[in-house]
Enzyme design. Structure first.
Site, PDB file in Angstrom:
ATOM      1  N   CYS B  82       0.640  -1.276  -0.008  1.00  0.00           N
ATOM      2  CA  CYS B  82      -0.124   0.121   0.043  1.00  0.00           C
ATOM      3  C   CYS B  82       0.910   1.238  -0.082  1.00  0.00           C
ATOM      4  CB  CYS B  82      -0.765   0.041   0.987  1.00  0.00           C
ATOM      5  SG  CYS B  82      -2.150  -1.400   1.042  1.00  0.00           S
ATOM      6  N   CYS B 217     -13.813   0.170   6.963  1.00  0.00           N
ATOM      7  CA  CYS B 217     -13.089  -0.405   6.291  1.00  0.00           C
ATOM      8  C   CYS B 217     -12.743   0.731   4.945  1.00  0.00           C
ATOM      9  CB  CYS B 217     -13.392  -1.664   5.658  1.00  0.00           C
ATOM     10  SG  CYS B 217     -13.656  -2.966   7.151  1.00  0.00           S
ATOM     11  N   SER B 218     -11.475   0.417   4.421  1.00  0.00           N
ATOM     12  CA  SER B 218     -11.143   1.376   3.382  1.00  0.00           C
ATOM     13  C   SER B 218     -12.076   0.690   1.929  1.00  0.00           C
ATOM     14  CB  SER B 218      -9.599   1.476   2.914  1.00  0.00           C
ATOM     15  OG  SER B 218      -9.107  -0.037   2.982  1.00  0.00           O
ATOM     16  N   HIS B 347      -9.560   3.682  -1.623  1.00  0.00           N
ATOM     17  CA  HIS B 347      -8.133   3.319  -1.438  1.00  0.00           C
ATOM     18  C   HIS B 347      -7.650   2.412  -2.663  1.00  0.00           C
ATOM     19  CE1 HIS B 347      -4.539   1.778   0.103  1.00  0.00           C
ATOM     20  NE2 HIS B 347      -4.619   1.076   0.828  1.00  0.00           N
TER      21      HIS B 347
END
Lengths: 131, 400
Positions: B82, B217-218, B347
Site C-alpha cells: 500500500c 474499512c477502506s 483506496h
C-alpha cells in the site's frame, strides 16, 4: 486411533501438545517458521528448538465475520503473549463475542481436529481457550 | 547538501468505478493532469516512476509512455504494497535530488473496484492428502485456522493491541473515527463515497472483523494520482506563477519494518511509522505541532488511532484522549484526513501514496475550495504497506 499430523510443524503433539519455536543461538530471537538466518541479529549460526509456554495472555484480538471460503464464521483471531513469545492463534472453546473474549484474558493452548484427509489421517490444529 | 525538491504539478482522478477504462487510461489521465498542472510536458521529464500493485509484473510505466509520450527516459516500475505510490514518488525525488535529472514524474494507479476482501499471501486450498509444505510445514490452509490474514482482521488487532497497551479504546471510539472521516468526505467531490453516516449507522452496519464494520474499512475502488517533481534550481528558471504554486518537499522518507519480537506474528505498523516520522521531522526541521493538516493511512478505523501516536500528533499512549478532544476533526487543532480518508475517499492501492500528497498540496496552494483548511502552510502525508513499508512526506507552502 486415526493417524494424526499437526497442522503446522511447530505444533508438537507429544508428549502433550505444545508449540516449538526456532530460537537463534546467537541472540535468542524466536521464530515459528523456517529461517535462513536471524531477522533480529543477522546471525547464521543456527537455531535450536525450544518449547513455548502453553499459558498466556490475550494481547489483541478480532472477531472475524468475513473470511475465506470454508472457514466457519464468526471466529476469534488473536495474539497471545506466552511468557514473552508472541503467538498467533484463534481463541477457541468460548463464544465468539466481546462479552466472552476480552483483552488481557488468561488463556491456554488447546487442540482440535480440523479435518481428515483421503487416507483417514487427522490434522490437528491448535488455539487458545479461556484458562 | 543536496538542493530542495518541489512538487511542480500534481493531479488525482476522481476515485470510483471505471468499468469502461483500463488501468493505463486512468494512469494517463493522472499523468497528463499532473504535467498540465505543472505547465510542462513529457519531454521535460528525466525519469518516470510508476506503481500498480495488482499488475506489479507488468511494465506499467512503459505502457503509460505509449499513451502519453515515449521519450526513452529511464522507467522504474515499483511495487511496495500500500506504500507503492509513495515509493514511486520517493523514487522520482531521489533521482532529482541526486542530480541525475531536474524533473521527474511519479504515477500510481489501481483498478480495485469489486475485488472484495483482501488477505495475505498464504491462502491455499486444502488437499486430499495432508503433506507439510511451506516455511511452517503446514498441511492445510492456516488463514482462519491460525489467526487471520484478512486485512480488516489484521488491522482490527492492531487497534485492539493499542487498547490493551494503553486503554481508552472501545468499539464506539473506533466507530467515531470513521464517523469523522465520512463526515469530512462530504466536502470532497473526488471521493468515491461522499455519504455522511451517523454513529449508530456505522456501528450497526455489517460486521467485517470486530471492531471494524463495513464503513470502517477502506473502500476498494479505481483511481490514479501523479506528481511532477523538480529541483530548486530548475524551478527558479520557470514562471513566477509556476514558482508560486510549487509545493516544497521538506521531507521524503521511506522505511521498512525493523525486527521486533511481536512483528513475527502480527505486523508491527508502529515502529516503522514512528521511525519515518522522526526522520521526517528532523529533515524538515519542524515538529508535529507545526502541522496544519495530516493525511494518514486510515485503511481501517482501528489503524487511524494508532497512527496519531506513531506520528507523534499526541503524547505516547494518548491517542484515544487526543481523538476524543476533537483535535482531528477539520475544525480541530490537527485536522486528520479532511479528504475523507481511505474509508470514504477510497483506496486504489498504488494511487493512495500520491493522492494523499495531492490533498495536502491542494490545501497549501489554497485551492481546496469548500474543504480548504484556512491558512494551511505545512502538511504531512503518511502511508503504510504491509510487509512492511512506510512513506512519510512533509510538504510546505511556497514562500513566493
Amino acid at each position: 486411533m486415526a493417524k494424526q499430523v499437526p497442522i503446522v510443524e511447530y505444533l508438537a503433539l507429544e508428549p502433550t501438545p505444545h508449540l516449538v519455536a526456532h530460537q537463534c543461538t546467537a541472540c535468542g530471537a524466536r521464530f515459528f517458521d523456517r529461517r535462513n538466518a536471524c531477522a533480529s541479529c543477522g546471525s547464521a549460526a543456527g537455531f535450536e528448538s525450544v518449547a513455548v509456554e502453553s499459558d498466556g495472555v490475550l494481547r489483541a484480538f478480532t472477531i472475524v465475520s468475513m473470511a475465506a471460503p470454508g472457514i466457519p464464521v464468526p471466529f476469534v483471531a488473536g495474539v497471545v503473549d506466552c511468557g514473552g513469545t508472541s503467538v498467533r492463534a484463534n481463541v477457541i472453546n468460548t463464544e465468539p463475542d466481546p462479552e466472552h473474549v476480552t483483552l488481557g484474558m488468561k488463556v491456554r493452548l488447546a487442540t482440535q481436529v480440523i479435518g481428515t484427509d483421503g487416507e483417514g489421517t487427522e490434522a490437528i490444529g491448535f488455539g487458545f481457550e479461556p484458562a | 547538501m543536496a538542493e530542495d525538491i518541489w512538487i511542480l504539478g500534481i493531479h488525482m482522478t476522481k476515485f470510483g468505478k471505471y468499468p469502461d477504462r483500463d488501468t493505463i487510461d486512468i494512469a494517463a489521465e493522472a499523468a497528463l493532469g499532473a504535467l498540465g498542472d505543472g505547465g510542462v510536458t513529457m519531454a521535460d521529464m528525466g525519469i518516470l516512476a510508476a506503481g500498480n500493485l495488482m499488475g506489479a509484473s507488468a511494465p506499467t510505466g512503459q505502457m503509460l509512455q505509449k499513451q502519453i509520450g515515449q521519450t526513452g527516459i529511464p522507467v522504474f516500475n515499483v511495487s511496495n504494497a500500500c506504500a507503492t505510490g509513495a515509493t514511486a514518488l520517493r523514487t522520482a525525488i531521489m533521482a532529482v535530488k541526486s542530480g541525475e535529472c531536474d524533473m521527474g514524474l511519479a504515477v500510481g494507479v489501481e483498478k480495485l473496484a469489486g475485488v472484495g476482501l483482501l488477505a495475505g499471501g498464504s491462502r491455499k486450498s486444502d488437499s486430499n492428502t495432508f503433506t507439510p509444505s511451506g516455511r511452517y510445514g503446514a498441511v492445510a490452509a492456516v488463514d482462519g485456522r491460525i489467526g487471520t490474514e484478512t486485512m480488516p482482521g489484521v488491522f482490527a488487532q492492531i487497534g485492539m493491541e493499542y487498547g490493551h497497551k494503553y486503554g481508552g479504546t472501545s468499539f464506539e471510539l473506533f466507530a467515531k473515527i470513521s464517523e469523522k472521516n465520512h463526515a469530512h468526505s462530504t466536502l470532497n467531490p473526488l471521493a468515491a463515497y461522499q455519504k455522511r453516516f451517523t454513529l449508530d449507522e456505522i456501528m450497526n452496519d455489517i460486521m467485517i472483523a470486530y471492531p471494524n464494520t463495513r464503513p470502517m474499512c477502506s473502500a476498494n475502488c479505481d483511481g490514479a494520482a501523479a506528481a511532477v517533481v523538480i529541483s530548486d534550481s530548475k524551478l527558479k528558471t520557470l514562471s513566477l506563477e509556476q514558482q508560486r504554486r510549487a509545493v516544497k518537499v521538506s521531507a521524503s522518507v521511506l522505511t521498512s519494518d525493523p525486527y521486533t519480537e511481536s512483528c513475527q506474528v502480527l505486523p508491527d505498523v508502529n515502529t516503522l511509522t514512528r521511525r519515518a516520522a522522526t526522520q521526517a521531522y528532523e529533515q524538515a526541521g519542524i515538529g508535529p505541532a507545526d502541522l496544519d493538516l495530516v493525511e494518514l493511512h486510515d485503511c481501517f478505523a482501528t489503524a487511524e488511532l494508532v497512527h496519531y501516536d506513531n506520528l507523534m500528533l499526541c503524547e505516547e499512549g494518548g491517542a484515544a484522549a487526543f481523538f476524543e478532544s476533537g483535535a482531528t476533526w477539520r475544525d480541530g487543532s490537527t485536522p486528520v484526513n479532511v479528504s475523507g480518508g481511505l474509508e470514504s475517499k477510497g483506496h486504489p492501492i498504488a494511487a493512495t501514496g500520491i493522492a494523499n500528497i495531492w490533498e495536502i498540496c491542494h490545501h497549501l496552494r489554497g485551492e481546496a475550495g469548500e474543504r480548504q483548511i484556512e491558512g494551511a502552510k505545512v502538511g504531512l502525508a503518511h502511508v503504510i504497506g504491509l510487509g512492511s513499508a512506510c512513506g512519510v512526506h512533509i510538504l510546505e507552502k511556497s514562500a513566493a
